[in-house]
Design a protein around this motif. Structure first.
Motif, PDB file in Angstrom:
ATOM      1  N   LEU A  36       4.730 -66.021  72.947  1.00 33.85           N
ATOM      2  CA  LEU A  36       6.167 -65.826  73.144  1.00 33.85           C
ATOM      3  C   LEU A  36       6.932 -66.070  71.849  1.00 33.85           C
ATOM      4  O   LEU A  36       7.878 -65.336  71.529  1.00 33.85           O
ATOM      5  CB  LEU A  36       6.686 -66.754  74.241  1.00 33.85           C
ATOM      6  N   GLN A  37       6.532 -67.090  71.098  1.00 31.60           N
ATOM      7  CA  GLN A  37       7.182 -67.371  69.821  1.00 31.60           C
ATOM      8  C   GLN A  37       7.031 -66.187  68.864  1.00 31.60           C
ATOM      9  O   GLN A  37       7.993 -65.791  68.194  1.00 31.60           O
ATOM     10  CB  GLN A  37       6.592 -68.628  69.177  1.00 31.60           C
ATOM     11  N   MET A  39       6.399 -63.001  69.678  1.00 37.51           N
ATOM     12  CA  MET A  39       7.148 -61.851  70.200  1.00 37.51           C
ATOM     13  C   MET A  39       8.637 -61.988  69.893  1.00 37.51           C
ATOM     14  O   MET A  39       9.286 -61.016  69.493  1.00 37.51           O
ATOM     15  CB  MET A  39       6.937 -61.723  71.708  1.00 37.51           C
ATOM     16  N   ALA A  40       9.172 -63.181  70.086  1.00 39.29           N
ATOM     17  CA  ALA A  40      10.588 -63.408  69.818  1.00 39.29           C
ATOM     18  C   ALA A  40      10.893 -63.241  68.328  1.00 39.29           C
ATOM     19  O   ALA A  40      11.911 -62.653  67.957  1.00 39.29           O
ATOM     20  CB  ALA A  40      10.999 -64.799  70.291  1.00 39.29           C
ATOM     21  N   LYS A  43      11.076 -59.609  67.400  1.00 37.47           N
ATOM     22  CA  LYS A  43      12.310 -58.992  67.896  1.00 37.47           C
ATOM     23  C   LYS A  43      13.566 -59.615  67.281  1.00 37.47           C
ATOM     24  O   LYS A  43      14.673 -59.137  67.510  1.00 37.47           O
ATOM     25  CB  LYS A  43      12.377 -59.092  69.414  1.00 37.47           C
ATOM     26  N   THR A  45      14.855 -62.617  67.938  1.00 33.47           N
ATOM     27  CA  THR A  45      15.635 -63.278  68.967  1.00 33.47           C
ATOM     28  C   THR A  45      14.957 -64.578  69.366  1.00 33.47           C
ATOM     29  O   THR A  45      13.960 -64.977  68.774  1.00 33.47           O
ATOM     30  CB  THR A  45      15.806 -62.344  70.193  1.00 33.47           C
ATOM     31  N   SER A  46      15.482 -65.255  70.358  1.00 37.42           N
ATOM     32  CA  SER A  46      14.890 -66.497  70.845  1.00 37.42           C
ATOM     33  C   SER A  46      14.011 -66.202  72.057  1.00 37.42           C
ATOM     34  O   SER A  46      14.121 -65.149  72.691  1.00 37.42           O
ATOM     35  CB  SER A  46      15.992 -67.481  71.255  1.00 37.42           C
ATOM     36  N   ILE A  47      13.159 -67.150  72.396  1.00 40.18           N
ATOM     37  CA  ILE A  47      12.333 -67.000  73.593  1.00 40.18           C
ATOM     38  C   ILE A  47      13.238 -66.932  74.817  1.00 40.18           C
ATOM     39  O   ILE A  47      13.004 -66.147  75.735  1.00 40.18           O
ATOM     40  CB  ILE A  47      11.318 -68.154  73.708  1.00 40.18           C
ATOM     41  N   GLU A  49      16.212 -65.621  75.077  1.00 39.36           N
ATOM     42  CA  GLU A  49      16.762 -64.265  75.197  1.00 39.36           C
ATOM     43  C   GLU A  49      15.687 -63.259  75.577  1.00 39.36           C
ATOM     44  O   GLU A  49      15.951 -62.290  76.277  1.00 39.36           O
ATOM     45  CB  GLU A  49      17.453 -63.843  73.899  1.00 39.36           C
ATOM     46  N   LEU A  50      14.464 -63.487  75.128  1.00 36.28           N
ATOM     47  CA  LEU A  50      13.346 -62.623  75.491  1.00 36.28           C
ATOM     48  C   LEU A  50      13.127 -62.662  77.005  1.00 36.28           C
ATOM     49  O   LEU A  50      13.065 -61.617  77.665  1.00 36.28           O
ATOM     50  CB  LEU A  50      12.091 -63.101  74.760  1.00 36.28           C
ATOM     51  N   GLY A  53      16.074 -61.139  78.922  1.00 34.71           N
ATOM     52  CA  GLY A  53      16.010 -59.679  78.917  1.00 34.71           C
ATOM     53  C   GLY A  53      15.032 -59.134  79.941  1.00 34.71           C
ATOM     54  O   GLY A  53      15.323 -58.171  80.640  1.00 34.71           O
ATOM     55  N   TRP A  54      13.866 -59.764  80.039  1.00 32.47           N
ATOM     56  CA  TRP A  54      12.883 -59.328  81.041  1.00 32.47           C
ATOM     57  C   TRP A  54      13.466 -59.432  82.443  1.00 32.47           C
ATOM     58  O   TRP A  54      13.315 -58.535  83.256  1.00 32.47           O
ATOM     59  CB  TRP A  54      11.626 -60.170  80.962  1.00 32.47           C
TER      60      TRP A  54
END
Length: 63
Positions: A36-37, A39-40, A43, A45-47, A49-50, A53-54
């Motif tokens: 997750l870190q 991926m964020a 992108k 962004t923060s986890i 916000e990730l 968004g999902w």
């Protein structure tokens, strides 16, 4: 995700969504957290916000 250039964040006022965020707790494995870190970071962004968004993109409620 930032609030935008020249837009100042105000305490107790939603910045990106129509409502304030609340604190919640989830339990993840170190592997999942690491992914997750990454991926964020990709992108920009923060986890938080990730995950937000999902959830908002989900059509589980038919919205």
């Amino acid at each position: 995700m930032s609030t935008g250039k020249g837009i100042k964040r105000t305490r107790n006022q939603p910045a990106l969504h129509s409502e304030l965020k609340e604190s919640h707790r989830i339990h993840l494995t170190p592997t999942a957290w690491s992914k997750l870190q990454k991926m964020a970071a990709v992108k920009g962004t923060s986890i938080s916000e990730l995950v937000e968004g999902w959830a908002r993109e989900s059509d589980i409620d038919g919205e």
